[in-house]
Enzyme design. Structure first.
Site, PDB file in Angstrom:
ATOM      1  N   LYS A  52      15.725   8.876   0.148  1.00 48.69           N
ATOM      2  CA  LYS A  52      15.869   8.140   1.406  1.00 48.69           C
ATOM      3  C   LYS A  52      14.574   7.398   1.724  1.00 48.69           C
ATOM      4  O   LYS A  52      13.511   7.763   1.227  1.00 48.69           O
ATOM      5  CB  LYS A  52      16.143   9.132   2.551  1.00 48.69           C
ATOM      6  CG  LYS A  52      17.425   9.919   2.388  1.00 48.69           C
ATOM      7  CD  LYS A  52      17.548  11.017   3.442  1.00 48.69           C
ATOM      8  CE  LYS A  52      18.854  11.775   3.227  1.00 48.69           C
ATOM      9  NZ  LYS A  52      18.984  12.952   4.106  1.00 48.69           N
ATOM     10  N   GLU A  95       8.919   4.161   7.989  1.00 46.75           N
ATOM     11  CA  GLU A  95       8.865   4.039   9.447  1.00 46.75           C
ATOM     12  C   GLU A  95       9.072   5.365  10.152  1.00 46.75           C
ATOM     13  O   GLU A  95       8.532   5.596  11.234  1.00 46.75           O
ATOM     14  CB  GLU A  95       9.910   3.014   9.899  1.00 46.75           C
ATOM     15  CG  GLU A  95       9.376   1.612   9.708  1.00 46.75           C
ATOM     16  CD  GLU A  95      10.440   0.590   9.464  1.00 46.75           C
ATOM     17  OE1 GLU A  95      11.164   0.739   8.459  1.00 46.75           O
ATOM     18  OE2 GLU A  95      10.535  -0.339  10.267  1.00 46.75           O
ATOM     19  N   SER A 116       5.374   0.815  -3.641  1.00 41.23           N
ATOM     20  CA  SER A 116       6.577   0.389  -4.373  1.00 41.23           C
ATOM     21  C   SER A 116       6.263   0.064  -5.829  1.00 41.23           C
ATOM     22  O   SER A 116       7.129   0.200  -6.687  1.00 41.23           O
ATOM     23  CB  SER A 116       7.237  -0.813  -3.680  1.00 41.23           C
ATOM     24  OG  SER A 116       6.301  -1.818  -3.386  1.00 41.23           O
ATOM     25  N   THR A 147      12.373   1.979  -1.223  1.00 41.44           N
ATOM     26  CA  THR A 147      12.750   3.108  -2.083  1.00 41.44           C
ATOM     27  C   THR A 147      14.268   3.213  -2.189  1.00 41.44           C
ATOM     28  O   THR A 147      14.820   3.452  -3.261  1.00 41.44           O
ATOM     29  CB  THR A 147      12.154   4.415  -1.530  1.00 41.44           C
ATOM     30  OG1 THR A 147      10.732   4.310  -1.588  1.00 41.44           O
ATOM     31  CG2 THR A 147      12.605   5.620  -2.334  1.00 41.44           C
ATOM     32  N   ARG A 158      13.238   0.161   3.447  1.00 41.80           N
ATOM     33  CA  ARG A 158      14.340  -0.128   2.536  1.00 41.80           C
ATOM     34  C   ARG A 158      13.959  -0.149   1.065  1.00 41.80           C
ATOM     35  O   ARG A 158      14.832  -0.131   0.211  1.00 41.80           O
ATOM     36  CB  ARG A 158      14.977  -1.474   2.919  1.00 41.80           C
ATOM     37  CG  ARG A 158      14.033  -2.670   2.829  1.00 41.80           C
ATOM     38  CD  ARG A 158      14.729  -3.981   3.194  1.00 41.80           C
ATOM     39  NE  ARG A 158      15.730  -4.381   2.227  1.00 41.80           N
ATOM     40  CZ  ARG A 158      15.469  -4.857   1.008  1.00 41.80           C
ATOM     41  NH1 ARG A 158      14.228  -5.012   0.606  1.00 41.80           N
ATOM     42  NH2 ARG A 158      16.447  -5.179   0.179  1.00 41.80           N
ATOM     43  N   GLY A 207       0.818  -1.211   0.000  1.00 37.51           N
ATOM     44  CA  GLY A 207       0.000   0.000   0.000  1.00 37.51           C
ATOM     45  C   GLY A 207       0.849   1.256   0.000  1.00 37.51           C
ATOM     46  O   GLY A 207       0.388   2.337  -0.340  1.00 37.51           O
ATOM     47  N   GLN A 208       2.132   1.076   0.375  1.00 37.66           N
ATOM     48  CA  GLN A 208       3.013   2.251   0.466  1.00 37.66           C
ATOM     49  C   GLN A 208       3.351   2.778  -0.906  1.00 37.66           C
ATOM     50  O   GLN A 208       3.654   3.949  -1.064  1.00 37.66           O
ATOM     51  CB  GLN A 208       4.271   1.875   1.260  1.00 37.66           C
ATOM     52  CG  GLN A 208       5.447   1.313   0.466  1.00 37.66           C
ATOM     53  CD  GLN A 208       5.277  -0.147   0.049  1.00 37.66           C
ATOM     54  OE1 GLN A 208       4.183  -0.654  -0.100  1.00 37.66           O
ATOM     55  NE2 GLN A 208       6.386  -0.815  -0.188  1.00 37.66           N
ATOM     56  N   SER A 223      10.296  -3.821   4.440  1.00 32.98           N
ATOM     57  CA  SER A 223      10.579  -3.691   5.864  1.00 32.98           C
ATOM     58  C   SER A 223      11.775  -2.767   6.014  1.00 32.98           C
ATOM     59  O   SER A 223      12.572  -2.622   5.096  1.00 32.98           O
ATOM     60  CB  SER A 223      10.903  -5.083   6.418  1.00 32.98           C
ATOM     61  OG  SER A 223      11.787  -5.040   7.499  1.00 32.98           O
TER      62      SER A 223
END
Lengths: 926, 283
Positions: A879, A883, A654, A695, A693, A651-652, A690
């Site tokens: 970056k 999180e 990628s 991007t 990492r 959902g982020q 997790s």
């Protein structure tokens, strides 16, 4: 009797579904509409998140009004008209525009709540053409979302009139970096077509039911299992540890692979699996656990860390003396000297609770045999880790298992661990049949990982100029009954407990303690949010003691280029904390002023406001361990680029960000492309989603892959590697000199994949292992953040309302600003939940009405400030972020409470009763 | 297993001759199924004509037992029902309000049932019928304890009666929870009152929920404040510990006993004040 229908088992009835007449047969008494729609009519856009009316994911419209399909007997809808998200989006202009608006505004992240949101919004918009925010909140208040923080959903609803209808056009050309591109995989989410863990199995597939311990700790022995199978013809098999061909353990780190698939002799937490039944749906759906042939003997258990460490207490796991699983340590300078040289020292003890990920999709999946190969489709954050663990458990080699992820309905760390996968695999291997398993909400709560509860003790000293001289940090983390990601938390926390500050003298010690609780594991931030809450609230205490402005105090101590962090690692460029804090300055001044005005206008009133600030930082990727990503791409002779992108999109985004980075590196304008998503047989390993990492690490692999592919083409064209490329049909040329040199792809030979050009590149972030004092280079990159929170405290009821959050995030280079905002909103609202309301108590808050997560009515106004301090190792300077967004939120809120009331809350969550007690206690102290 | 769908009252009552699980909105029924079998015999009263809808008669209002919270919100009640409507709006979510019924809320008999405190302040009565009898019971006598009501196995709650209210009655309801929507209350207070032309409190009914096994009226506080000047109460409502009799708040996941004890005082003050403000606006 007249005027009465008596429906015995097996009723046939009809209703209107999405404007078509449908007829269903053999409907059972009390059969839920959600079940009928999903399993009989394959309307799987109706999602089941809780089966209790707590989450609203199954919302449908019946005769014009929204209801939860999970609370509606199918027998009640005879002759009625039902609309689901699919029908709304396919059949109505308003629905198509709503879907378009959701896509345009990034209102759908994981997408599992989207059908419920679309249904609710459509109902509102049918009668309110121009609704207010309050109306949107009221209508969408019954649907929970765990990803977006709701703001973009509100924007999506309010923006419907200015949006174009959603269409499924082929996107021509990769979106560029810096572009707020829509989710490339978003169409299926906003139209309800996306398939999640429980959406792939055909109806009537054999189901798996896991039998779990009802006690925190218990011995058990089975009764007549064979007899049970014989007596129940609808049962195909029973699974226990005896059915495991390989190793009956899973876990993450070598030396810590200690969680059994099925417990042997002793169950170590309430909800631990001991056996499973494989049977037909009618049987499994009505089976009660107490009917399983097993005898339990409850054993003394230990739930609190202080008890677990006592001498003479049982070992939760054999061989772990005093129930200490592992420890972490970072030492720099001489912390005692630092504290001695300090003008002012503050210290404090902090306690945090178990926090549940509470994604709206409970774990689910499907398994089947494809020839000799076992195929597992499940919601996961890491296909290759799943596959490797399953190989060990099932004693199969790598060619015998294929893991194909379904869409993931929220994860936040917990779907890194195995859940349904081994049970599905064993069921299919034992029966030879396809099998499915979807956890109930309660099962998901009880058996999957949590955020570690922490007991933290911290001491910070500053000199007369307000410069930090030393920090001593001690943390104990309740890791539950098994290791899971406990060792990762334990090693990550001491590295981060300095905060993004220059701390010359530092000692941090952490311990993971085993208890008979659900395992604690990975959860957005890996322990750093807990440590940050302690440090940052203590910094405000110090700032007050020495009479410094909390923001200026932080700016003064901020880490910078050329300064060593607690591990002695120095970056020559890219340290972005100071720009983040400085970006807050104008907001800080303004909000301080507004708060003063509010409080002056509400003198002697029970409402009081305050503003708090906190910083955060987070190392991207694994801690001092290799964590490579590989990306593959190729061009076919028809000119289409295929990007094999295996970075799991939870959902982020990628699936959007990786193509943006790849496309930028490839530099081919308007090239048609297709994404080949994660599949252990088709797409190389892009590591797990997790540690913020993807991007950074997979992004770098995508950049290298794009560059490599481009290099092959420019070489063949005999033009400079820097040339941008152009494609027209099958003809490729250099954009600047189109006639100089051209290449017809159709004339080139293709390989086994059908590619005329192909590249595959790997990136592994360079790190240096930590020495015995924790000195080294644990991460190749850190991201930085500072947030301020304006809070309002009801001093009579202890209720805290977060009015506004301003979040500054250094992302190096913003690849996709809209997705960045989406991460920030979602992280801030999760942080708000952790700060104010979320507390998992085993056996008590194992559902979504006793365990509270923020609703659409609880969110603050959020301003996102994107700061870009390029990282030398990030793709185009980018970056990680996933999180960082949650880390400073809880302490910013706590510091806001401190500013408003003068009271520091040191136990999370700051629930109304805790806040009121703290206020009363502080008054009594005066 | 049988699922019976009576469409009129007499057949509904006839179906109850054999004990059955009664369902309508199912918002409590389905969540209760997780740890138990589907009942063998279900009587679904959601379509019983006489149990759906609201009618105004001479002695008062009759709210059919299967009437949903949404229908209560939409009905043109006088201001005396504002508290009940406010409670209806606080029930779960719109999804729950669209199907959850008033009789279901009472019969589920949760200490935190949103509907009960306002009904107590309206002196509401429960109409209980069986095939051969009808009786009216005060809500406070009907709800006996958590999950316990005064209902025979052959009986149905067919309606809620609210007696005629004075024209100048206003009411208010406040629910304290840890989040905005979909929340079970930590404590809640309902108030109805009227103010005389001289500005004195003519009558005052106060009920508190989630702070005792069954929501309760607060007779001591009611009596203490009745006859006082309403405007004075806007500035200061003194509530001593002894004014809130019968409350035995427990410590649970939503809050400590101590917290409830103190929060309920504040809630009482705010709710009374809110009802007074509304009353003064009317006059």
């Amino acid at each position: 009797m007249s005027n009465q229908n008596e429906y015995y088992s097996g009723v046939d009835l009809g209703f209107t579904l999405n404007n078509s007449e449908v007829f269903v047969t053999n409907v059972q008494p009390a059969e839920r509409l959600s079940e009928s729609l999903r399993e009989r009519l394959l309307v799987r856009d109706v999602k089941v998140g809780c089966n209790a009316g707590d989450c609203g994911a199954c919302s449908v419209i019946i005769d014009g009004e929204i209801v939860c399909a999970c609370l509606t007997p199918t027998l009640q809808v005879e002759g009625k008209s039902i609309l689901t998200a699919q029908g709304i989006v396919n059949d109505t202009q308003l629905g198509r525009r709503l879907a378009g608006s959701f896509q345009k505004h990034g209102a759908s992240q994981c997408g599992i709540c989207t059908p419920g949101m679309v249904v609710s919004a459509y109902r509102l918009l049918k009668t309110e053409k121009d609704p207010t925010v309050e109306m949107v909140s009221d209508y969408l208040g019954g649907v929970l979302c765990r990803c977006t923080g709701y703001q973009k959903i509100i924007d999506g609803v309010l923006g419907v009139n200015g949006s174009d209808p959603e269409t499924r056009n082929q996107i021509s050309g990769f979106p560029t970096i810096g572009e707020s591109a829509r989710h490339l995989d978003g169409n299926d989410k906003v139209t309800g077509l996306m398939k999640y863990g429980d959406d792939v199995a055909p109806p009537y597939t054999l189901m798996v039911k896991v039998i779990r311990s009802p006690y925190n700790r218990a011995a058990f022995h089975f009764g007549d299992l064979d007899g049970f199978v014989e007596d129940n013809p609808e049962v195909e098999a029973i699974l226990t540890h005896g059915d495991i061909p390989g190793i009956n353990n899973f876990g993450i780190f070598p030396g810590f692979i200690d969680q059994p698939v099925f417990a042997v002799e002793e169950a170590r937490f309430k909800g631990e699996a001991v056996a499973a039944i494989v049977g037909f749906p009618e049987f499994i759906n009505s089976f009660l656990e107490e009917e399983f042939p097993i005898t339990w003997t409850e054993l003394p258990s230990v739930l609190e860390m202080e008890d677990a460490e006592k001498e003479g207490i049982h070992q939760v796991l054999p061989g772990r003396d005093r129930n200490v699983l592992c420890g972490g340590f970072v030492k720099r300078g001489d912390f005692q000297k630092g504290l001695q040289n300090s003008e002012c020292v503050s210290e404090g003890e902090f306690t945090t609770s178990f926090v549940e990920h509470a994604y709206i999709e409970p774990e689910a999946g499907y398994s089947f045999m494809d020839g000799d190969q076992l195929v597992i489709q499940a919601c996961t954050q890491s296909t290759f880790m799943d596959k490797e663990s399953l190989q060990e458990i099932l004693n199969l080699d790598h060619s015998q298992i294929r893991v194909v992820p379904t869409a993931v309905g929220g994860a936040f760390g917990s779907k890194l661990d195995l859940s349904v996968q081994p049970y599905l695999a064993l069921a299919t291997m034992k029966t030879g049949q396809p099998a499915r398993l979807a956890y109930t909400r309660r099962e998901s709560f009880l058996s999957t990982t949590k955020r570690h509860p922490a007991k933290l003790s911290i001491k910070v000293g500053v000199n007369d100029e307000g410069l930090i001289q030393g920090i001593h940090f001690q943390g104990k983390f309740n890791t539950g009954a098994f290791s899971s990601w406990g060792p990762a938390v334990i090693s990550r926390v001491p590295i981060h407990a300095t905060g993004p500050y220059f701390v010359p003298n530092y000692l941090a010690e952490t311990k993971a303690i085993l208890t008979n609780s659900s395992p604690s594991g990975a959860f957005r931030g890996f322990g750093v949010p807990q440590a940050t809450a302690a440090l940052e609230t203590l910094l405000d205490d110090l700032a007050q003691k020495i009479g410094m402005d909390p923001l200026e105090f932080r700016i003064k101590n901020a880490l910078d280029d050329g300064l060593p962090n607690g591990c002695g690692q120095i970056f020559e460029s890219g340290v972005g904390i100071k720009p983040c804090l400085e970006a807050l300055r104008p907001y800080w001044t303004e909000e301080k002023k507004r708060v003063r005005e509010f409080n002056a206008a509400h003198k002697n009133h029970h409402l009081v406001r305050g503003v708090g600030v906190a910083s955060g930082w987070y190392g991207c990727g694994n801690t001092a361990l290799s964590n490579p990503s590989t990306i593959k791409a190729g061009i076919k002779s028809d000119g289409t680029v295929f990007l094999h992108q295996g970075a799991i999109d939870i959902g982020q985004g990628s699936n959007t960000v990786i193509p943006q980075i790849f496309g930028e590196a490839l530099g081919m304008e308007k090239v048609p492309f297709e994404l080949i998503y994660a599949d252990t047989d088709l797409t190389p390993d892009a590591g797990k989603t997790s540690g913020s990492r993807q991007t950074f690490v997979s992004g770098n692999a995508a950049r290298l892959c794009g560059m490599a592919l481009k290099q092959q083409i420019t070489r063949q064209l005999n033009v400079s590697e820097d040339s941008s490329l152009k494609i027209e049909g099958t003809i490729v040329s250099a954009a600047e000199e189109p006639n100089e040199s051209t290449l017809d792809l159709a004339t080139l030979p293709s390989d086994g994949d059908g590619f005329v050009f192909k590249a595959m590149e790997t990136y592994d972030p360079p790190t240096i292992t930590l020495d015995e004092n924790g000195q080294g280079e644990p991460y190749a990159q850190y991201g930085y953040t500072a947030q301020l929170a304006v809070v309002e405290v009801d001093q009579k009821l202890g209720k805290v309302r977060v009015v506004r959050v301003v979040a500054a995030h250094d992302v190096g280079k913003a690849i996709n600003p809209m997705l960045i905002e989406g991460q920030v909103h979602g992280g801030v609202v999760q942080g708000l939940g952790m700060a104010l309301m979320e507390e998992f108590i085993p056996g008590k808050t194992d559902n979504l009405h006793d365990y509270l997560i923020p609703t659409i009515g609880d969110i603050p106004e959020i301003n996102t400030i994107i700061v870009e301090v390029p990282d030398p190792s990030g793709p185009f300077g980018a970056k990680g972020l996933g999180e960082h967004v949650l880390i400073p939120t809880p302490p910013a809120i706590l510091n806001g409470i401190f500013d408003a009331t003068g009271v520091q809350i040191r136990k999370l969550p700051a629930s109304p009763d805790r806040v009121l007690k703290a206020l009363v206690d502080s008054e009594n102290d005066l | 297993m049988v699922h019976i769908f009576p469409e009129n009252l007499s057949s509904a009552l006839a179906s109850m001759e054999i004990p059955a699980k009664v369902i309508a909105g199912c918002t409590d029924f389905y969540p209760s199924l997780e740890n138990g079998h589907v009942p063998d015999r279900i009587v679904d009263v959601s379509k019983v004509d006489e149990m759906v809808g609201i009618t105004k008669t001479t002695p008062g209002w009759r709210i059919g037992g299967s009437t949903t919270w949404t229908k209560i919100i939409d009905y043109p009640f006088p201001p005396a029902f504002d508290g009940l409507k406010a409670a209806a709006r606080e029930v779960g979510s719109i999804q729950i309000q669209n199907t959850g019924t008033i009789a279901g809320n009472i019969c589920n008999a949760s200490p935190a049932a949103d509907g009960i405190p306002p009904l107590l302040t309206l002196d509401a009565m429960v109409e209980v019928q069986s095939a051969d009898s009808t009786r009216l019971v005060n809500v406070e006598d009907f709800v006996l304890g958590p999950r316990k009501v005064d209902l025979g196995t052959n009986e149905l709650v067919t309606a809620i009666w609210v007696p005629e209210t004075r024209n100048n009655t206003t009411s208010s309801f406040l629910k304290l929870g840890s989040r905005k929507y979909l929340v079970i209350s930590i404590a809640m207070v309902a108030v109805t009152l009227s103010i005389s032309p001289q500005g004195l409190i003519e009558f005052l009914n106060i009920a508190v929920g989630s702070c005792s096994p069954v929501a309760r009226r607060m007779p001591v506080l009611e009596k203490k404040l009745t006859g006082l000047r309403a405007e004075d109460l806007l500035d200061d409502i003194r509530i001593e510990v002894g004014d809130l009799t019968g409350l035995t708040p427990i410590t649970d996941i939503r809050g400590t006993s101590e917290y409830r004890q103190s929060a309920v005082r504040e809630l009482c003050q705010s709710t009374i004040r809110d009802a007074i403000v509304k009353s003064l606006e009317i006059t």
